[in-house]
Design a protein around this motif. Sequence first.
Motif, PDB file in Angstrom:
ATOM      1  N   PRO A 128       0.842  -1.201   0.000  1.00 54.99           N
ATOM      2  CA  PRO A 128       0.000   0.000   0.000  1.00 54.99           C
ATOM      3  C   PRO A 128       0.880   1.255   0.000  1.00 54.99           C
ATOM      4  O   PRO A 128       1.968   1.229   0.598  1.00 54.99           O
ATOM      5  N   THR A 129       0.425   2.324  -0.646  1.00 51.39           N
ATOM      6  CA  THR A 129       1.195   3.583  -0.716  1.00 51.39           C
ATOM      7  C   THR A 129       1.670   4.016   0.663  1.00 51.39           C
ATOM      8  O   THR A 129       2.799   4.469   0.825  1.00 51.39           O
ATOM      9  N   HIS A 154       2.087  -0.975  -6.924  1.00 48.78           N
ATOM     10  CA  HIS A 154       1.047  -1.140  -5.908  1.00 48.78           C
ATOM     11  C   HIS A 154       0.058  -2.249  -6.267  1.00 48.78           C
ATOM     12  O   HIS A 154      -0.859  -2.526  -5.496  1.00 48.78           O
ATOM     13  N   PHE A 208      -3.818   1.238   6.808  1.00 49.40           N
ATOM     14  CA  PHE A 208      -4.763   0.741   5.800  1.00 49.40           C
ATOM     15  C   PHE A 208      -6.071   0.468   6.537  1.00 49.40           C
ATOM     16  O   PHE A 208      -6.085   0.294   7.763  1.00 49.40           O
ATOM     17  N   TYR A 212      -6.395  -5.504   3.421  1.00 50.38           N
ATOM     18  CA  TYR A 212      -4.980  -5.742   3.112  1.00 50.38           C
ATOM     19  C   TYR A 212      -4.812  -7.135   2.487  1.00 50.38           C
ATOM     20  O   TYR A 212      -4.154  -7.299   1.467  1.00 50.38           O
ATOM     21  N   GLN A 260      -5.951  -7.321  -1.108  1.00 47.63           N
ATOM     22  CA  GLN A 260      -5.092  -6.645  -2.100  1.00 47.63           C
ATOM     23  C   GLN A 260      -3.668  -7.192  -2.152  1.00 47.63           C
ATOM     24  O   GLN A 260      -3.056  -7.224  -3.208  1.00 47.63           O
TER      25      GLN A 260
END
Length: 310
Positions: free
Chosen positions: A191-192, A208, A235, A241, A244
Motif C-alpha cells: 500500500p502507498t 502497488h 490501511f 490488506y 489486495q
Amino acid sequence: MNDLSVKHLLSINDLNESDIDTIFKTADSFKEIINRPIKKVPTLRDITIANLFFENSTRTKLSFELAEKRLSADILNFSASSSSVKKGETLVDTANNILSMKVDLIVMRHPNPGAANYLAENTNTCVINAGDGTNEHPTQALLDCYSIKERHGSLKDLKVVIIGDIKHSRVALSNIYALKKLGAKVMVCGPTTLIPKFIHKLGVDVEHDLLKALQWCDVANMLRIQLERQDIQYFPSIREYVKQFGLNHEVISSLNKKITILHPGPINRGVEITSEVADSPNSIILDQVENGVAIRMAIIYLLAGKLNRA
Ligand code: CP
C-alpha cells in the motif's frame, strides 16, 4: 582473499561485493559441516560471545546461539526484560560491564535504529547487528540472498520483489542493499502508506498492484505487517490488506510461471501469505532458517579472525 573489509557487521552498506562473496563461500563450508553427524568444530573455543537481545526474537536469537555453539564459542545470553536495564542502566554501561568479564564479541538486537552503530562507536568490541528497530537486519539479508543464490545459481539480473510493510521493515532495507550489490533488479510492492517516500533514491521500482509485481518477478519476499511499530492505522482493515496484498494459491496459479517464495518470519498465516503457499515446494522459508546458522557461523568466524586480543 579470506578476509572482510569491516571490523563489525552493522549495515549491509558497509560490505563490498567481495565481502559478501567471502561470507557466502565460508558459509558453504560451514553448511557442509553442520550437515555431518558431528556438527561442531573447535574453531572458536577461545572466544566468548554475548548475545544482547533488547527485543523479542525466535529465529535470530536461536540461530546465533546455535552458530556460536557449533563453533565451540562460550556464550552469555542477555535478555533486557530480566536485566538491570530495567533499573536505569545505560546501554554503554551494560555493555562495558559485560565486556569486563572478558567477552570478545557482542551480538545485539535493539528496538532503536542506530543502536548497534552507537555501541560499536562507544565500546571497544566487535558488534554484530541482529536487527536495530526499523533500520537494518544485515544477517537476515545475507541469509536471504544466500538462499536465493542456492535456488537460482546467481542473483545477477534476477527480479526480486519485496512485498508488504516496507516502511517499518529492517529486512526490506538490508535486502535492498544486498540484492542490489549482487546485481539483482529490485521492486517493492505494498500500500502507498507502507512504502517510504525515499524509496526511489535506493534505485528500486515501486508497484502497488500485487499481480503486476508477481508477473514481473522471479522471486517474491513476503513481509509481515509490523503492527508493533505502527503508531497509526496505515490501511482500512486487515481484511482489505489480505484482499489486495495477500499471497494465496489462486494468485500464484494465475501466473504462467513458477516463482520462489521467501519470508523472514514470523509468518502471519492467512494475512500476508496463506499456509498453502508458505508450505508449497516453491517456498524456501525453511531453507532460509537452515542457511541462517551457516551464514551466522561464517560472519562470527570471519569477524573473530579480526579481533585484536593482545
Ligand atoms: N527473521 C527474524 O528476525 O525473526 P525473529 O524476529 O524471530 O528473530
